[in-house]
Write an enzyme that holds these catalytic residues in place. Structure first.
Site, mmCIF file in Angstrom:
data_model
loop_
_atom_site.group_PDB
_atom_site.id
_atom_site.type_symbol
_atom_site.label_atom_id
_atom_site.label_comp_id
_atom_site.label_asym_id
_atom_site.label_seq_id
_atom_site.Cartn_x
_atom_site.Cartn_y
_atom_site.Cartn_z
ATOM 1 N N LYS A 1 0.849 -1.201 0.000
ATOM 2 C CA LYS A 1 0.000 0.000 0.000
ATOM 3 C C LYS A 1 0.881 1.247 0.000
ATOM 4 O O LYS A 1 0.606 2.227 -0.693
ATOM 5 C CB LYS A 1 -0.883 0.011 1.250
ATOM 6 C CG LYS A 1 -1.548 1.333 1.529
ATOM 7 C CD LYS A 1 -2.409 1.321 2.772
ATOM 8 C CE LYS A 1 -1.665 1.681 4.006
ATOM 9 N NZ LYS A 1 -1.319 3.108 4.158
ATOM 10 N N ASN A 2 1.988 1.192 0.795
ATOM 11 C CA ASN A 2 2.802 2.399 0.978
ATOM 12 C C ASN A 2 3.854 2.589 -0.114
ATOM 13 O O ASN A 2 4.732 3.437 0.010
ATOM 14 C CB ASN A 2 3.433 2.396 2.373
ATOM 15 C CG ASN A 2 2.357 2.493 3.449
ATOM 16 O OD1 ASN A 2 1.223 2.861 3.158
ATOM 17 N ND2 ASN A 2 2.693 2.129 4.667
ATOM 18 N N ARG B 1 -3.398 10.614 2.918
ATOM 19 C CA ARG B 1 -2.349 11.627 3.059
ATOM 20 C C ARG B 1 -1.601 11.795 1.724
ATOM 21 O O ARG B 1 -0.752 12.656 1.587
ATOM 22 C CB ARG B 1 -1.348 11.212 4.133
ATOM 23 C CG ARG B 1 -1.889 11.362 5.537
ATOM 24 C CD ARG B 1 -0.906 10.859 6.558
ATOM 25 N NE ARG B 1 0.377 11.547 6.511
ATOM 26 C CZ ARG B 1 0.577 12.773 7.003
ATOM 27 N NH1 ARG B 1 -0.434 13.435 7.487
ATOM 28 N NH2 ARG B 1 1.767 13.326 6.966
ATOM 29 N N CYS C 1 -4.717 7.966 9.085
ATOM 30 C CA CYS C 1 -5.098 7.421 10.393
ATOM 31 C C CYS C 1 -4.802 8.452 11.488
ATOM 32 O O CYS C 1 -3.805 9.143 11.458
ATOM 33 C CB CYS C 1 -4.293 6.149 10.687
ATOM 34 S SG CYS C 1 -4.706 4.840 9.557
ATOM 35 N N ASP D 1 4.432 0.156 12.075
ATOM 36 C CA ASP D 1 3.196 -0.492 11.592
ATOM 37 C C ASP D 1 3.104 -1.947 12.021
ATOM 38 O O ASP D 1 2.073 -2.582 11.851
ATOM 39 C CB ASP D 1 3.140 -0.437 10.063
ATOM 40 C CG ASP D 1 3.184 0.991 9.555
ATOM 41 O OD1 ASP D 1 3.775 1.224 8.497
ATOM 42 O OD2 ASP D 1 2.666 1.873 10.253
ATOM 43 N N VAL E 1 7.782 6.514 16.850
ATOM 44 C CA VAL E 1 7.543 7.213 15.576
ATOM 45 C C VAL E 1 6.316 8.108 15.650
ATOM 46 O O VAL E 1 6.330 9.252 15.194
ATOM 47 C CB VAL E 1 7.399 6.195 14.416
ATOM 48 C CG1 VAL E 1 7.073 6.893 13.107
ATOM 49 C CG2 VAL E 1 8.668 5.362 14.284
HETATM 50 C C1 EPZ Z 1 4.352 6.504 6.150
HETATM 51 O O1 EPZ Z 1 3.649 7.568 6.766
HETATM 52 C C2 EPZ Z 1 3.358 5.353 6.082
HETATM 53 N N1 EPZ Z 1 2.191 5.776 5.312
HETATM 54 C C3 EPZ Z 1 2.933 4.958 7.499
HETATM 55 O O2 EPZ Z 1 2.084 3.825 7.389
HETATM 56 C C4 EPZ Z 1 4.173 4.555 8.291
HETATM 57 O O3 EPZ Z 1 3.786 4.241 9.600
HETATM 58 C C5 EPZ Z 1 5.165 5.714 8.289
HETATM 59 O O4 EPZ Z 1 5.483 6.086 6.931
HETATM 60 C C6 EPZ Z 1 6.457 5.359 8.996
HETATM 61 O O5 EPZ Z 1 7.029 4.232 8.408
HETATM 62 C C7 EPZ Z 1 2.279 5.843 3.969
HETATM 63 O O6 EPZ Z 1 3.320 5.577 3.384
HETATM 64 C C8 EPZ Z 1 1.035 6.264 3.239
HETATM 65 P P1 EPZ Z 1 6.556 9.805 8.317
HETATM 66 P P2 EPZ Z 1 4.283 9.058 6.754
HETATM 67 O O7 EPZ Z 1 6.528 11.052 7.504
HETATM 68 O O8 EPZ Z 1 5.059 9.248 5.498
HETATM 69 C C9 EPZ Z 1 6.493 13.140 11.677
HETATM 70 C C10 EPZ Z 1 0.069 2.642 7.585
HETATM 71 O O9 EPZ Z 1 -0.622 2.169 8.497
HETATM 72 N N2 EPZ Z 1 6.445 14.122 10.586
HETATM 73 O O10 EPZ Z 1 7.742 8.884 8.234
HETATM 74 O O11 EPZ Z 1 3.203 10.011 7.053
HETATM 75 C C11 EPZ Z 1 5.193 12.352 11.769
HETATM 76 O O12 EPZ Z 1 4.227 13.085 12.498
HETATM 77 C C12 EPZ Z 1 0.689 4.011 7.750
HETATM 78 O O13 EPZ Z 1 0.304 2.087 6.484
HETATM 79 C C13 EPZ Z 1 6.558 15.479 10.908
HETATM 80 O O14 EPZ Z 1 6.701 15.841 12.072
HETATM 81 O O15 EPZ Z 1 5.271 8.932 8.003
HETATM 82 C C14 EPZ Z 1 5.632 11.104 12.487
HETATM 83 O O16 EPZ Z 1 5.708 11.360 13.870
HETATM 84 C C15 EPZ Z 1 0.500 4.549 9.147
HETATM 85 N N3 EPZ Z 1 6.498 16.383 9.897
HETATM 86 C C16 EPZ Z 1 7.049 10.881 11.942
HETATM 87 O O17 EPZ Z 1 7.479 12.136 11.387
HETATM 88 C C17 EPZ Z 1 6.339 16.013 8.580
HETATM 89 O O18 EPZ Z 1 6.302 16.890 7.691
HETATM 90 C C18 EPZ Z 1 7.129 9.814 10.858
HETATM 91 O O19 EPZ Z 1 6.250 10.211 9.832
HETATM 92 C C19 EPZ Z 1 6.231 14.631 8.283
HETATM 93 C C20 EPZ Z 1 6.288 13.709 9.306
#
Ligand code: EPZ
Length: 440
Positions: A24-25, A98, A122, A312, A334
């Site tokens: 999915k990701n 997102r 989510c 995840d 995370v």
């Molecule tokens: C991706 O989310 C995945 N989703 C998530 O899977 C996964 O848990 C996550 O990566 C970590 O591996 C998709 O790919 C669609 P991040 P993403 O940016 O890209 C903070 C699932 O169930 N952050 O790595 O949104 C954020 O709040 C989902 O499949 C900022 O602060 O994750 C988090 O605390 C859930 N500012 C951390 O970084 C930003 O601009 C990691 O987020 C971006 C992120």
């Protein structure tokens, strides 16, 4: 899957064979990447999940034609008539995803502007996009906040930049990759995410004509090129779904062959699985996960970026840990609110304590201390049926596993969320012997 709730009779081991297809990701990002090409792309192994349907709708409102190919899971994406779209149309299709934020770079390159609605996803934390917007500004984009989203333009085009991410964010890394490939000059991205899905996206971009090198120490260099063409690519398998079914086998004392799973992208999960007492056999066409009998063992883990234990993976595994003999600890580093699903498990009889500010005394590895939470799971505790509501995608799958594990009947509502990321969920549950009825 347009059902709303499942009534499940638990206490039955899940046994059998299921297939996981494209991650999915990854597939959603690969679909967005097709916008950068001057010709048609073919993405293979695409699962039929609502996140894919959302991105398909978003692409179509921008004039991209999306059609099914010959083989099941083939998606043909033709961006040659890409056009601007109205915010209302974009909003109507954005749903709870997102992914729209990743349209910025490609649309700026193709059209010189983009409208991005406020994002869904989510509710597992605040989920800001500051890293994304800061990176886009460094490329020369101008971001205007609107009441319901953002309007973004690039008056002087997009120029390569040096960008250091405060945290190896998956989404922000994808944002930079999708923007830098056709920017003028070179981009140096520091503290990048290097998940297998990111590497698969880089492989796709390379097929399109991009020049991207992954350096040591999480540095990625991208040399901008003038033109990218379409790609043909079979998506990497869904590690998160594979890990979810593996945990289901452990929790229900079952035996599940996950077709399509590959060891090389699940090494950390497999180590934890083995330490918890699970068994797995690696085959060329998948991995067999099973409970060997006897007691499960407690584990202490912390979620991390790749190659660590993925955030995840912790929700489904925690259901199995409720059946382990002893005290397990899961540190979530995370997201700031990813243990919400445990409320329902506690209602079903689990002994779980969530420490909102982490456990005192344990060494803090994560610079973002304020985010670290810990769940302490003491087992084994028999689970009994309950009425539960699905909170989010991975937590929702955990509720299903818990209901199948529990003795007695459970009613799991709001299960539609789970179809965002798990293809053919009911058919798979049925194939594995789960006993349930679905209500619309
Ligand atoms: C991706 O989310 C995945 N989703 C998530 O899977 C996964 O848990 C996550 O990566 C970590 O591996 C998709 O790919 C669609 P991040 P993403 O940016 O890209 C903070 C699932 O169930 N952050 O790595 O949104 C954020 O709040 C989902 O499949 C900022 O602060 O994750 C988090 O605390 C859930 N500012 C951390 O970084 C930003 O601009 C990691 O987020 C971006 C992120």
């Amino acid at each position: 899957m347009n059902i709303d709730s499942l009534t499940i009779d638990g206490g039955i081991p899940l046994t059998g064979r299921i297939q996981v297809r494209g991650a999915k990701n990854l597939v959603t990002k690969a679909m967005v990447a097709s916008l950068l090409g001057e010709s048609e792309s073919l993405l293979r192994g695409v699962p039929d999940i609502s996140d894919v349907r959302v991105v398909r709708g978003l692409l179509e409102v921008h004039g991209v034609s999306v059609s099914h190919g010959v083989e099941s899971g083939d998606l043909i994406l033709d961006p040659t008539n890409v056009r601007s779209a109205h915010m209302a149309d974009i909003d109507a299709h954005a749903g709870s995803s997102r992914i729209p934020i990743l349209f910025c770079g490609p649309l700026l390159h193709q059209l010189g502007e983009a409208f991005i609605p406020d994002l869904g996803g989510c509710r597992i934390g605040d989920r800001p996009i500051d890293f994304h917007l800061d990176a886009l500004r460094k490329f020369g984009a101008v971001v205007d906040k609107l009441p319901s989203g953002i309007h973004i333009t690039a008056p002087n085009g997009l120029t390569g930049a040096t960008i250091e991410l405060p945290y190896p964010s998956v989404g922000a890394t994808e944002q930079v990759l999708l923007t830098a490939t056709r920017a003028k000059g070179t981009t140096e991205l520091r503290n990048a995410a290097i998940e297998p899905e990111i590497m698969d996206l880089i492989a796709i971009l390379q097929k399109m004509g991009a020049i991207i090198s992954v350096e040591p120490n999480r540095v990625i260099l991208i040399e901008g090129v003038d033109r990218l063409d379409g790609y043909t690519h079979r998506a990497i398998f869904d590690r998160n779904e594979a890990a979810s079914w593996a945990s289901a086998a452990l929790a229900t004392k079952g035996d599940i062959m996950v077709e399509g799973a590959k060891q090389e992208h699940m090494m950390t999960f497999l180590n934890v699985y083995r330490k918890a007492g699970g068994k797995f056999d690696i085959y060329e066409d998948g991995i067999r996960f099973y409970h060997p009998g006897g007691e499960l063992k407690p584990v202490v883990i912390e979620t991390d970026v790749h190659p660590g234990f993925m955030t995840d993976w912790q929700q489904p595994l925690i259901v199995a840990l409720t059946q382990a003999t002893g005290e397990s600890i899961v540190h979530e580093t995370v997201y700031e609110n990813r243990f919400g699903f445990t409320d329902a498990l506690i209602e079903m009889g689990a002994d779980i304590t969530v420490h909102k500010n982490g456990l005192d005394g344990t060494p803090r590895r994560v610079p973002r201390r304020d985010l670290e939470q810990a769940a302490v799971i003491v087992g084994p505790t028999p689970l009994h049926g309950a009425d539960i509501e699905v909170p989010d995608l991975r937590g929702g799958f955990s509720h299903l596993i818990a209901a199948v594990t529990a003795d007695g009947r459970s009613r799991v509502s709001n299960v539609g969320i789970i179809s965002r990321g798990y293809e053919n969920l009911l058919e798979k549950l049925e194939a594995l012997g789960a006993r349930f009825t679905a209500e619309g």
